[in-house]
Each structure stands twice: as structure tokens, then as C-alpha cells.
Design an enzyme around this catalytic site. Structure first.
Site, mmCIF file in Angstrom:
data_model
loop_
_atom_site.group_PDB
_atom_site.id
_atom_site.type_symbol
_atom_site.label_atom_id
_atom_site.label_comp_id
_atom_site.label_asym_id
_atom_site.label_seq_id
_atom_site.Cartn_x
_atom_site.Cartn_y
_atom_site.Cartn_z
ATOM 1 N N HIS A 34 -5.864 -2.364 7.183
ATOM 2 C CA HIS A 34 -4.890 -3.078 6.348
ATOM 3 C C HIS A 34 -4.774 -4.512 6.867
ATOM 4 O O HIS A 34 -3.867 -4.839 7.626
ATOM 5 C CB HIS A 34 -3.542 -2.369 6.400
ATOM 6 C CG HIS A 34 -2.532 -2.906 5.425
ATOM 7 N ND1 HIS A 34 -1.685 -2.077 4.727
ATOM 8 C CD2 HIS A 34 -2.220 -4.165 5.028
ATOM 9 C CE1 HIS A 34 -0.893 -2.804 3.959
ATOM 10 N NE2 HIS A 34 -1.202 -4.086 4.128
ATOM 11 N N GLU A 92 -6.879 -1.742 2.626
ATOM 12 C CA GLU A 92 -5.553 -1.834 2.026
ATOM 13 C C GLU A 92 -5.037 -3.268 2.107
ATOM 14 O O GLU A 92 -5.429 -4.028 2.994
ATOM 15 C CB GLU A 92 -4.557 -0.938 2.768
ATOM 16 C CG GLU A 92 -4.892 0.517 2.807
ATOM 17 C CD GLU A 92 -3.854 1.321 3.566
ATOM 18 O OE1 GLU A 92 -3.831 2.541 3.392
ATOM 19 O OE2 GLU A 92 -3.078 0.722 4.343
ATOM 20 N N HIS A 96 1.540 7.290 5.190
ATOM 21 C CA HIS A 96 2.620 6.590 5.885
ATOM 22 C C HIS A 96 3.446 7.586 6.694
ATOM 23 O O HIS A 96 4.164 8.417 6.144
ATOM 24 C CB HIS A 96 3.537 5.804 4.954
ATOM 25 C CG HIS A 96 4.210 4.669 5.679
ATOM 26 N ND1 HIS A 96 3.646 3.420 5.804
ATOM 27 C CD2 HIS A 96 5.360 4.614 6.364
ATOM 28 C CE1 HIS A 96 4.436 2.638 6.504
ATOM 29 N NE2 HIS A 96 5.476 3.337 6.866
#
Length: 250
Positions: free
Chosen positions: A43, A73, A203
Site C-alpha cells: 500500500h 493498494e 484489515h
């Protein structure tokens, strides 16, 4: 079996606390893949607090060598900053198998909500189309809200990634809301499948809350970083990946 994609952000965070390339992301990514992980997630952010643009290219090459999935991401609306070229440019240059679009801002500690497609849908459509035209699967980071999931299908997403933070918090706190939250995620997964969308999740998933969550209908992939890297401090990285794979086994 649900695929495990290991997020290497925390390895990069440790590396960035010193000058040099230690720990090396490619070496640790290789360890995860040798242990059976089916992909790598990163990410990159404009502030480069962990993953840097060069890491994305290096890890893309690693995943191509192993013939596994690379998932990039990030916020598609974040402006280019210094040598961060923007998510779309980075994805088009490195050609991941999947690009997960996330509505995080620079001042967020971590991603903490899904897209509001009533607001962002029209802006996302050309970005999604550009990625798909390049052969990149597009997943949208979403809360388990029925109207939003319908809109995800309308704007052209291939998959959704359900934001599991509230579920993980409820499990950790042994909250009375666990059943309500889990039911909402179950219904969201069923709805996504009915709309022809794939289902990912991520998450704060960990070895405690993952065994139940993995039973969601049609769940294809989970990306896990923070908890997995913390567990690796005690267990070692290879053993930790094996433990998560056992959690995800049918």
C-alpha cells in the site's frame, strides 16, 4: 481455500527507520511465498511512510517470478508527491494482477472506512476503466452497506474488499455487536456474489478472528499485514505464514 496475500508494509516501515535496505522486502516476500502465501500486497502512500515506489517494481518482479498475485493498494485520488507518481501511474507501470482502490488520506494512521460511491463513483469510473483496459483487476475497499455494494458493481469494479476493522475490534472486545457486524458482512458477501462481484477482505484480521471470518460466502482472498508481522516476532515469518494458511484451509 481462501488465498492469503501478505502485506509487507510493516517490513518496509522497519526498514525505513534506518538508512539502507535492512530488512530487505524482496527477501521477506520470498520467505512468505516459499511458505505458501499466494500473493503479496503493498500500500504505497504519497508520504512513503513504508512502501516506496521502487519497492512496487521490485515486488512485482518477484511475484511474476513466482507466478502469484501482486496486489497494489492505494488512494487513486492522491496527488503525485516528490518521486511518488500517483497510484494509477504506479499500477500501470508495474502491472499488478490486482489494484485495490482505497479512500485513505495522508493524515490517516491507516485505512478506516470504505468508499462512499454516491460521492466518489463518477470520479472512480474512468480510473477503473483505465486499469481494466490494462488487464488489471480492480477491487474497491468497501463497508458492508447494500447500496454501496450495488454502486460498486455499477461503476465497474471486479471485486470488493470488505473493511474488517469493526469486526476485528468487536471480536477483540468481546462486544455484543459481534453477531450484528458479522451478519452484515455475510449479507454483503452474498449480495456481492449475486451482483457478479468477487469478495476480498482485509484489515486487522488475525489468528483469533480469522477462522470465523473465512467462512463468508465466496470469500476469495484476505490481505493481512500488521497482525501477521507481529505474530512473526514470536513464531518466525515462515511459521506464521503456515499458521495463517492453516486458519484459511477448508
Amino acid at each position: 481455500m481462501v488465498a492469503l496475500s501478505v502485506n509487507l508494509n510493516k517490513i518496509a516501515l522497519i526498514r525505513n527507520s534506518r538508512i539502507g535496505d535492512y530488512p530487505n522486502l524482496v527477501a521477506h516476500g520470498r520467505t512468505c511465498l516459499d511458505a505458501g502465501a499466494k500473493g503479496i500486497t503493498v500500500h504505497p502512500r504519497p508520504d512513503q511512510r513504508h512502501i516506496r515506489p521502487g519497492d512496487v517494481g521490485d515486488l512485482s518482479a518477484l511475484c511474476k517470478t513466482y507466478k502469484v498475485e501482486f496486489n497494489v493498494e492505494g488512494n487513486p485520488f492522491a496527488a503525485a508527491h516528490n518521486d511518488y507518481p500517483g497510484l494509477l501511474t504506479l499500477a500501470l507501470e508495474t502491472q499488478p494482477q490486482q489494484c485495490t482502490l482505497v479512500p485513505d488520506s495522508n493524515d490517516q494512521l491507516t485505512s478506516d472506512h470504505g468508499f462512499d460511491l454516491n460521492t466518489d463513483g463518477a470520479k472512480l469510473e474512468p480510473i477503473i476503466r483505465r486499469l481494466k483496459d490494462a488487464g488489471i483487476r480492480v477491487s474497491l475497499f468497501m463497508d458492508p452497506e447494500p447500496n454501496q455494494i450495488r454502486l460498486a458493481q455499477k461503476v465497474g469494479a471486479d471485486r470488493i474488499e470488505l473493511y474488517t476493522g469493526p469486526y476485528a475490534e468487536a471480536v477483540a472486545a468481546r462486544s455484543a455487536t459481534i453477531e450484528q457486524i458479522f451478519s452484515a458482512h455475510w449479507a454483503a458477501a452474498e449480495q456481492a456474489l449475486q451482483l457478479g462481484l468477487g469478495v476480498n477482505a482485509g484489515h486487522d484480521l488475525n489468528l483469533i478472528n480469522l477462522p470465523r471470518y473465512r467462512t463468508l460466502p465466496g470469500l476469495q482472498e484476505v490481505s493481512i499485514g500488521h497482525a501477521l508481522i507481529v505474530d512473526a516476532i514470536d513464531r518466525g515469518l515462515r511459521n506464521t505464514v503456515a499458521a495463517y494458511l492453516e486458519c484459511l484451509a477448508d
